[in-house]
Structures are given as C-alpha cells and as structure tokens.
Enzyme design. Structure first.
Site, short mmCIF file in Angstrom:
data_model
loop_
_atom_site.label_atom_id
_atom_site.label_comp_id
_atom_site.label_asym_id
_atom_site.label_seq_id
_atom_site.Cartn_x
_atom_site.Cartn_y
_atom_site.Cartn_z
N GLU A 290 4.48 9.75 21.54
CA GLU A 290 4.84 9.77 20.11
C GLU A 290 4.66 11.15 19.49
O GLU A 290 3.83 11.31 18.59
CB GLU A 290 3.98 8.76 19.35
CG GLU A 290 4.20 7.33 19.77
CD GLU A 290 3.17 6.39 19.17
OE1 GLU A 290 3.51 5.22 18.99
OE2 GLU A 290 2.04 6.82 18.88
N TYR A 334 -7.63 20.72 5.59
CA TYR A 334 -8.15 20.97 6.95
C TYR A 334 -8.42 22.45 7.25
O TYR A 334 -8.69 22.79 8.40
CB TYR A 334 -7.16 20.49 8.03
CG TYR A 334 -6.41 19.22 7.78
CD1 TYR A 334 -7.06 18.00 7.72
CD2 TYR A 334 -5.02 19.23 7.65
CE1 TYR A 334 -6.35 16.82 7.53
CE2 TYR A 334 -4.30 18.06 7.46
CZ TYR A 334 -4.96 16.86 7.39
OH TYR A 334 -4.26 15.71 7.21
N CYS A 361 -3.83 23.85 -11.04
CA CYS A 361 -5.09 24.09 -11.75
C CYS A 361 -6.22 23.55 -10.92
O CYS A 361 -6.80 22.50 -11.23
CB CYS A 361 -5.04 23.42 -13.11
SG CYS A 361 -4.06 24.36 -14.24
N TYR A 390 4.15 17.57 8.59
CA TYR A 390 3.07 17.24 7.65
C TYR A 390 3.03 18.16 6.43
O TYR A 390 1.96 18.44 5.89
CB TYR A 390 1.71 17.26 8.38
CG TYR A 390 1.66 16.32 9.58
CD1 TYR A 390 1.72 14.95 9.40
CD2 TYR A 390 1.60 16.82 10.88
CE1 TYR A 390 1.72 14.08 10.49
CE2 TYR A 390 1.59 15.96 11.97
CZ TYR A 390 1.64 14.60 11.78
OH TYR A 390 1.63 13.76 12.86
N1 LLP Z 1 1.07 8.49 16.99
C1 LLP Z 1 0.06 8.06 16.22
C2 LLP Z 1 -0.42 6.71 16.36
C3 LLP Z 1 -0.51 8.95 15.29
O1 LLP Z 1 -1.51 8.52 14.55
C4 LLP Z 1 0.00 10.26 15.16
C5 LLP Z 1 -0.55 11.18 14.19
C6 LLP Z 1 1.06 10.65 15.99
C7 LLP Z 1 1.57 9.73 16.90
C8 LLP Z 1 1.69 12.00 15.93
O2 LLP Z 1 0.80 13.01 16.26
P1 LLP Z 1 1.34 14.52 16.40
O3 LLP Z 1 2.21 14.59 17.64
O4 LLP Z 1 2.12 14.83 15.19
O5 LLP Z 1 0.12 15.33 16.52
N2 LLP Z 1 -1.85 15.07 8.59
C9 LLP Z 1 -2.45 15.67 9.76
C10 LLP Z 1 -2.03 15.01 11.02
C11 LLP Z 1 -2.37 13.55 11.08
C12 LLP Z 1 -1.88 12.95 12.32
C13 LLP Z 1 -2.01 11.48 12.28
N3 LLP Z 1 -1.48 10.82 13.39
C14 LLP Z 1 -2.10 17.16 9.78
O6 LLP Z 1 -1.44 17.62 8.87
O7 LLP Z 1 -2.50 17.88 10.70
#
Ligand code: LLP
Length: 431
Positions: A290, A334, A361, A390
């Site tokens: 994913e 983060y 602000c 994101y």
């Molecule tokens: N699958 C599941 C079940 C997940 O929870 C996530 C991300 C992904 C796939 C995708 O992960 P990726 O390949 O994008 O790393 N807002 C945070 C990231 C939160 C990710 C949450 N889950 C940021 O801006 O770094």
C-alpha cells in the site's frame, strides 16, 4: 537535485517536470501545489511491474489514497490499473465519483461506523480491512441483511518498531490499529471471522510505519505474518489467499536522505517472502502493498510568494510566505525535512540561512527552519520540494485561509485538477 524531474533552466529559474515554476506561479497564482503526472504514473508502473515480476500471480500495489485524495488521482490510478486503499467514506465517495472500480478498493480504518459499512457495501467495496471484533460483527450483520458474503482481510500488528517518527509508526503491539499476534488477540479475531457465515476471510494485513528506507523491517514483519499464516493453517485448517504488507517505503526529501531503488527493494522482499513461505509450508499468497508517499511525494512541489523578510540580529532570519501550516502542517507536526529553493534565483548561491514562516497567527507555523537558500526579497517565489504526499491531503482552512489549487503537469499540457478555494467556499456550509 533530489529528484530527476527538477532542474535549473536557462533563465536561472527552477524547472519542474519540464515547466518553468516562475511562469507557473504567474499563471496560477500562489500558493499552488504543482504535480508531475508522468512521475506519478512512472512510480505506479515501477510498483506494478516489480510486484508482478517478483511476487507473481495477482500481486499488486494499492495506492494509499490518504496521502493524496482528489478525483483526478483516482482516475490516474484507474488508468494505471492500480488498486487503492481508502480510509473513510469520504475517500471512498471521491473514488466512486472518479469512476474507480471499487472491487479493487480496500476499506481501512479503526472505527468504521454502521453508516460507513453500509455505504461501502452500497458502492461495491472489494474488501474491508477489518480492525476489531466489534467491526466484524457489524460487517457480518450488514452483509446478512443484504444476503451477501462480504470479503475481508484482518489487520494484524506484528510487533515491529521500524524507528520512524512515533506518530507515523503503527506496527507495534500497543497500537490503536489491528489485533496483536503476540497477545493472542489476532487468533481470537481470526476464529471469530471464520465462524461468521456472511464473511469470507481472504487474508491478513499489516502496516509497520512510514518513511522507512531499509528492507529489513518489511522482511521482519513478513516473517511474523507468514509464520502466523502457517500457524492458522495448522490450528484451524484454513489457508488464506492474501497477505498485505502495507505501505511505508521512504522518499528523498533532502540530499542527505538515501536514494531508494523501489524495484530492487521489492525484489529483495519478494525473495525473502518466497523463502519464508517454503520454510513454513504454505502456498505463496497474493501479495499486496500500500504505497502512498513513495507514489506521489516527489511528484509534488508547492510554490509560494515571499512577503515580509526579517533579520533578527543574533537570532534568526525569517522569510514569510503566503501559505504555511494550513497547506503543509508536516513541519509543525513532525519537524519534517524539506528542500527549499528560491525558484526565481535557482542559479544563485544558496548562502542565506533563514526560516520559512507561514502566514498563520501561530509561532509554530513554520515550513522549515535554518535552510540555506538564495537571499529572498518580497515578491520572490519559494519552492518547497517533495510535497506531493500528505500536504494537500492534510490541508485545512485554519485562520480561514483558502486551500491552494492542485495543478497537474503532463507532457502536453498543464491543467487544474483542484481549483483554488474562494472566500465563498469558506462559508458555503455556514447557516
Ligand atoms: N497503509 C496503511 C494502513 C497506512 O496506515 C499508511 C499510512 C499507508 C498504507 C501508506 O504509507 P506510506 O506509503 O504513505 O508511507 N501523515 C503522515 C503519514 C501518516 C501515514 C499513515 N499511514 C506524514 O505526513 O508523514
């Protein structure tokens, strides 16, 4: 440059996907998200072909659409024959409106309401990724009402800590997601699923975290999952078909981040999984992954215009831009690294240290601290790189600031995929 779609052109301006970013800023205004459509497609194809070649069978990537969600993205995913994961009825709705074939969609989330479950079934969701026993009961009941057998996979926590930022690490035992193998809760949930007459248990899922550069955490998780599948086969006489290894492969935000060869990583993980399946005497399942960030992050860039510049002697230099945490909350949340470039001075030396401040602000509204860029003045264009994942997806209207547009760039044309919000949009739900 950190990605091959970024250059400096003959005018000394920053070029992205073959387009002059300063010209784009003039044409569409700022702030604006700009996206390299070819790069998105290239990444989809890397995952698709590597997964087909190295895992074989029907193995495929599902785009984690929480990283970037608007109609055009789902059209691109449909055209690229990707699957998707959705985490809310809103993402699901957007995908349906884009004509995405919902049998290739997986519905995630640790709290699916009765409405969500019914809505997903109304729209022909392929699989639920089931998080807990309450949800299992609710899915079984809704499927029973409809006289259907609903396909699910169960989310498990393999107990892996990949050492990324705590807020984006999800595979540990103490997690709000899924059922832990270590505590026996996974087995309980599996037994319940197998006992439900309106549910077909197709497989298991795990997701260990995000922005992971090495293969080892994925292999460690896969090992635990394969052993679990084998245990279930022995104990319950049931062999599942699907193993979903989640997302999480890292991307390069700054020069010091490593370059990732996604295809080579997938090959290594596949070889490992195959060997583990043989060792544990199970048939190689269909493997799903994913990816979110690694599909869209470096396809995106955000353009801003500099307003005020401030030098606080003995402290910092600030350059304020016309966006900030409403369009990119990731530094505030983060302390995420980003590469910043003064787009209309891209050929000038990056010798001015400054902090890029948003317009909210709130003192924490910063995009990056202490970056070295060509000295900016009011009116200059600031580009923040690698914002495809994101950013738009996490944007808000804090301080009643309108969301920027999303501009797509392909080989022939640039076009608006999401228009800029207007003040009227801001009040359209107000009574
Ligand atoms: N699958 C599941 C079940 C997940 O929870 C996530 C991300 C992904 C796939 C995708 O992960 P990726 O390949 O994008 O790393 N807002 C945070 C990231 C939160 C990710 C949450 N889950 C940021 O801006 O770094």
């Amino acid at each position: 440059m950190i990605c091959d779609n970024i250059k400096i052109n003959e005018n000394g301006n920053l070029e992205f996907a073959g387009y002059d970013t300063v010209e784009l800023a003039k044409k569409y205004g700022t702030p604006a998200y700009i996206m390299d459509e070819n790069k998105i497609r290239e990444k989809c194809r890397i995952y698709k072909s590597a997964m087909a070649e190295f895992f074989g069978g029907e193995s495929m990537p599902l785009f984690a659409s929480k990283s970037l969600c608007f109609k055009r993205i789902y059209e691109i995913m449909r055209e690229e024959n990707m699957g998707i994961d959705v985490v809310s009825p809103g993402e699901l709705f957007t995908a349906v409106k884009a004509g995405f074939p919902m049998e290739r969609a997986y519905f995630h989330g640790n709290n699916k309401t009765d409405f969500d479950i019914a809505f997903a079934m109304d729209n022909g969701i392929g699989h639920f990724v089931c998080d807990n026993a309450d949800e299992l009961e609710a899915i079984n009941a809704e499927a029973g009402k409809r006289g259907i057998k609903q396909k699910i996979i169960i989310r498990l926590t393999p107990g892996i800590d990949p050492h990324t930022h705590a807020k984006i690490s999800t595979g540990k035992v103490d997690s709000k997601f899924g059922a832990a193998i270590e505590t026996g809760q996974a087995k309980e949930l599996t037994e319940i699923a197998l006992s439900k007459e309106n549910i077909t248990l197709d497989g298991f899922h795990c997701h260990i975290g995000s922005q992971i550069f090495e293969c080892e955490p994925f292999c460690d998780a896969a090992k635990i999952m394969v052993e679990y599948i084998s245990q279930i086969k022995k104990d319950m006489g049931y062999e599942i078909k699907i193993l979903n290894l989640g997302g999480g492969m890292g991307v390069r935000y700054v020069e010091s981040d490593p370059e990732i060869d996604y295809s080579a990583n997938i090959k290594r993980i596949a070889e490992f999984v195959k060997a583990e399946c043989e060792k544990n005497d199970i048939t190689m399942p269909t493997i799903l992954m994913e990816p979110g960030r690694s599909i869209v992050a470096d396809s995106g860039m955000t353009l801003y215009t500099v307003g005020g510049c401030k030098e606080i002697k003995g402290f910092k230099n600030y350059a304020s831009i016309d966006g900030g945490m409403p369009d990119n909350p990731r530094y505030a949340l983060y302390q995420s690294d980003y590469t910043v470039i003064t787009a209309n001075k891209a050929d000038k030396p990056c010798d001015y240290e400054c902090t890029i401040a948003g317009r909210c602000c709130e003192s924490g509204d910063l995009i990056q601290e202490g970056v070295k860029i060509a000295k900016p003045v009011r009116g200059d264009i600031i580009a923040v790189l690698t914002t495809g994942a994101y950013n738009y997806a996490m944007s808000s209207n804090y301080n009643a600031i309108c969301k920027p547009p999303v501009i797509m760039l392909d080989s022939e044309k640039d076009y608006v995929a999401v228009r800029r919000e207007t003040f009227e949009d801001l009040i359209k739900c107000h009574k």
